[in-house]
Design an enzyme around this catalytic site. Structure first.
Site, PDB file in Angstrom:
ATOM      1  N   GLU A   1      -5.775   7.203 -20.094  1.00 16.61           N
ATOM      2  CA  GLU A   1      -6.229   5.881 -20.527  1.00 16.61           C
ATOM      3  C   GLU A   1      -7.052   5.948 -21.804  1.00 16.61           C
ATOM      4  O   GLU A   1      -7.682   6.963 -22.110  1.00 16.61           O
ATOM      5  CB  GLU A   1      -7.065   5.236 -19.431  1.00 16.61           C
ATOM      6  CG  GLU A   1      -8.250   6.095 -19.033  1.00 16.61           C
ATOM      7  CD  GLU A   1      -9.221   5.330 -18.130  1.00 16.61           C
ATOM      8  OE1 GLU A   1      -8.992   5.321 -16.927  1.00 16.61           O
ATOM      9  OE2 GLU A   1     -10.183   4.772 -18.664  1.00 16.61           O
TER      10      GLU A   1
ATOM     11  N   GLN B   1      -8.078  -1.793 -21.932  1.00 17.92           N
ATOM     12  CA  GLN B   1      -7.881  -0.470 -21.329  1.00 17.92           C
ATOM     13  C   GLN B   1      -6.381  -0.210 -21.274  1.00 17.92           C
ATOM     14  O   GLN B   1      -5.655  -0.864 -20.518  1.00 17.92           O
ATOM     15  CB  GLN B   1      -8.466  -0.449 -19.907  1.00 17.92           C
ATOM     16  CG  GLN B   1      -8.342   0.889 -19.207  1.00 17.92           C
ATOM     17  CD  GLN B   1      -8.827   0.793 -17.768  1.00 17.92           C
ATOM     18  OE1 GLN B   1      -8.263   0.062 -16.971  1.00 17.92           O
ATOM     19  NE2 GLN B   1      -9.889   1.515 -17.447  1.00 17.92           N
TER      20      GLN B   1
ATOM     21  N   GLU C   1     -10.368  -5.810 -10.531  1.00 15.35           N
ATOM     22  CA  GLU C   1     -11.258  -4.660 -10.364  1.00 15.35           C
ATOM     23  C   GLU C   1     -12.687  -5.137 -10.574  1.00 15.35           C
ATOM     24  O   GLU C   1     -12.940  -6.025 -11.389  1.00 15.35           O
ATOM     25  CB  GLU C   1     -10.874  -3.609 -11.420  1.00 15.35           C
ATOM     26  CG  GLU C   1     -11.728  -2.358 -11.445  1.00 15.35           C
ATOM     27  CD  GLU C   1     -11.327  -1.435 -12.610  1.00 15.35           C
ATOM     28  OE1 GLU C   1     -10.164  -1.475 -13.067  1.00 15.35           O
ATOM     29  OE2 GLU C   1     -12.200  -0.704 -13.084  1.00 15.35           O
TER      30      GLU C   1
HETATM   31  C1  MC0 Z   1       1.330  -4.642  -7.286  1.00 22.04           C
HETATM   32  N1  MC0 Z   1       1.380  -5.978  -7.140  1.00 22.04           N
HETATM   33  C2  MC0 Z   1       0.727  -6.548  -8.161  1.00 22.04           C
HETATM   34  C3  MC0 Z   1       0.247  -5.471  -8.949  1.00 22.04           C
HETATM   35  N2  MC0 Z   1       0.633  -4.309  -8.359  1.00 22.04           N
HETATM   36  N3  MC0 Z   1       0.478  -7.832  -8.452  1.00 22.04           N
HETATM   37  C4  MC0 Z   1      -0.244  -8.083  -9.571  1.00 22.04           C
HETATM   38  N4  MC0 Z   1      -0.710  -7.096 -10.390  1.00 22.04           N
HETATM   39  C5  MC0 Z   1      -0.492  -5.787 -10.105  1.00 22.04           C
HETATM   40  N5  MC0 Z   1      -0.956  -4.843 -10.901  1.00 22.04           N
HETATM   41  C6  MC0 Z   1       2.085  -6.735  -6.103  1.00 22.04           C
HETATM   42  C7  MC0 Z   1       3.558  -6.329  -6.061  1.00 22.04           C
HETATM   43  O1  MC0 Z   1       4.319  -7.085  -6.984  1.00 22.04           O
HETATM   44  C8  MC0 Z   1       3.929  -6.638  -4.638  1.00 22.04           C
HETATM   45  O2  MC0 Z   1       4.195  -8.007  -4.509  1.00 22.04           O
HETATM   46  C9  MC0 Z   1       2.649  -6.319  -3.873  1.00 22.04           C
HETATM   47  O3  MC0 Z   1       1.577  -6.384  -4.825  1.00 22.04           O
HETATM   48  C10 MC0 Z   1       2.674  -4.917  -3.284  1.00 22.04           C
HETATM   49  O4  MC0 Z   1       2.891  -3.998  -4.359  1.00 22.04           O
HETATM   50  P1  MC0 Z   1       3.443  -2.515  -4.155  1.00 22.04           P
HETATM   51  O5  MC0 Z   1       3.229  -1.753  -5.414  1.00 22.04           O
HETATM   52  O6  MC0 Z   1       4.823  -2.552  -3.608  1.00 22.04           O
HETATM   53  O7  MC0 Z   1       2.555  -2.039  -2.975  1.00 22.04           O
HETATM   54  P2  MC0 Z   1       1.301  -1.194  -2.789  1.00 22.04           P
HETATM   55  O8  MC0 Z   1       0.589  -1.888  -1.673  1.00 22.04           O
HETATM   56  O9  MC0 Z   1       1.708   0.237  -2.631  1.00 22.04           O
HETATM   57  O10 MC0 Z   1       0.391  -1.269  -4.118  1.00 22.04           O
HETATM   58  C11 MC0 Z   1      -0.218  -2.427  -4.623  1.00 22.04           C
HETATM   59  C12 MC0 Z   1      -1.725  -2.207  -4.810  1.00 22.04           C
HETATM   60  C13 MC0 Z   1      -1.941  -0.849  -5.479  1.00 22.04           C
HETATM   61  C14 MC0 Z   1      -2.271  -3.369  -5.664  1.00 22.04           C
HETATM   62  C15 MC0 Z   1      -2.419  -2.254  -3.436  1.00 22.04           C
HETATM   63  O11 MC0 Z   1      -1.245  -0.802  -6.741  1.00 22.04           O
HETATM   64  C16 MC0 Z   1      -3.394  -0.504  -5.675  1.00 22.04           C
HETATM   65  O12 MC0 Z   1      -4.067  -0.059  -4.746  1.00 22.04           O
HETATM   66  N6  MC0 Z   1      -3.922  -0.668  -6.907  1.00 22.04           N
HETATM   67  C17 MC0 Z   1      -5.316  -0.341  -7.212  1.00 22.04           C
HETATM   68  C18 MC0 Z   1      -5.435   0.947  -7.982  1.00 22.04           C
HETATM   69  C19 MC0 Z   1      -4.760   0.895  -9.334  1.00 22.04           C
HETATM   70  O13 MC0 Z   1      -4.026  -0.015  -9.670  1.00 22.04           O
HETATM   71  N7  MC0 Z   1      -5.017   1.971 -10.159  1.00 22.04           N
HETATM   72  C20 MC0 Z   1      -4.463   2.058 -11.506  1.00 22.04           C
HETATM   73  C21 MC0 Z   1      -5.488   1.613 -12.529  1.00 22.04           C
HETATM   74  P3  MC0 Z   1       5.441  -8.541  -3.657  1.00 22.04           P
HETATM   75  O14 MC0 Z   1       5.388 -10.025  -3.803  1.00 22.04           O
HETATM   76  O15 MC0 Z   1       6.648  -7.897  -4.248  1.00 22.04           O
HETATM   77  O16 MC0 Z   1       5.150  -8.080  -2.243  1.00 22.04           O
HETATM   78  S1  MC0 Z   1      -6.823   2.745 -12.569  1.00 22.04           S
HETATM   79  C22 MC0 Z   1      -8.038   2.030 -13.469  1.00 22.04           C
HETATM   80  O17 MC0 Z   1      -7.842   0.954 -13.940  1.00 22.04           O
HETATM   81  C23 MC0 Z   1      -9.335   2.817 -13.613  1.00 22.04           C
HETATM   82  C24 MC0 Z   1      -9.056   4.128 -14.261  1.00 22.04           C
HETATM   83  C25 MC0 Z   1     -10.440   2.061 -14.342  1.00 22.04           C
HETATM   84  O18 MC0 Z   1     -10.339   0.863 -14.630  1.00 22.04           O
HETATM   85  O19 MC0 Z   1     -11.476   2.693 -14.624  1.00 22.04           O
END
Ligand code: MC0
Length: 152
Positions: free
Chosen positions: A55, A72, A146
């Protein structure tokens, strides 16, 4: 209109936009786009293995006291990471919003009380030693959100 009270203290209310997270395939190319188009410069770069991202933070405005706002840029480091899944499904674009707070754990607890799923039981490590938690996009109007507490 809801009759639910607008959140105020003692619940720790987020007070600012910390950053907008943008998923990209090629971090270098994305940095170059924002530099060439807007003149934004990279202030910080790192790899976060836990989150599976490489990042770059580009400051848009503000000062260095924790009150600045950033873009970011996020390039996945592995195929099973959230950002890689997002790119495969949506292509490049806005991945999440991050609101700044003085106390991320207290803010997350207050928001959980309002029925929003908090994805991290304990704050994790974010950019430059910050503490972060994510809120479920399905409880936030489709926006992955976040909460971030700056390290300084
Ligand atoms: C997934 N979905 C989103 C999305 N990612 N909706 C909006 N924005 C996003 N970024 C939606 C999908 O379209 C789907 O909708 C549903 O959520 C489930 O998604 P999935 O990918 O199939 O399922 P999961 O449950 O495996 O994952 C989704 C989830 C995950 C949001 C829980 O990505 C997560 O835990 N994210 C948090 C961590 C993260 O993103 N880290 C990267 C940035 P439908 O309708 O199809 O069911 S790290 C970062 O940013 C740090 C370094 C920082 O800021 O310092």
């Amino acid at each position: 209109m809801s009759d639910a009270p607008v959140p105020t203290g003692p619940f720790s209310v987020p007070t600012r936009l910390d950053h907008v997270g943008i998923a990209c395939h090629d971090l270098g190319a994305s940095i170059e786009f924002y530099r060439r188009t807007y003149g934004f410069e990279v202030e910080h770069e790192e790899v976060n293995e836990e989150q599976g991202v490489r990042e770059a933070m580009l400051r848009v405005n503000g000062t260095d006291d924790g009150g600045a706002t950033y873009l970011q840029l996020l390039e996945p480091t592995r195929e099973d990471s959230p950002v890689a899944k997002f790119l495969a499904r949506n292509g490049e674009g806005v991945h999440h919003l991050a609101f700044g707070t003085d106390d991320v754990a207290a803010s997350a607890a207050g928001i959980a009380d309002r029925g929003v799923r908090v994805l991290d039981a304990e704050p994790r490590t974010g950019t430059a030693g910050s503490k972060i938690v994510f809120l479920h996009p399905k409880d936030c109007g489709g926006v992955l959100t976040e909460l971030v507490q700056s390290s300084h």
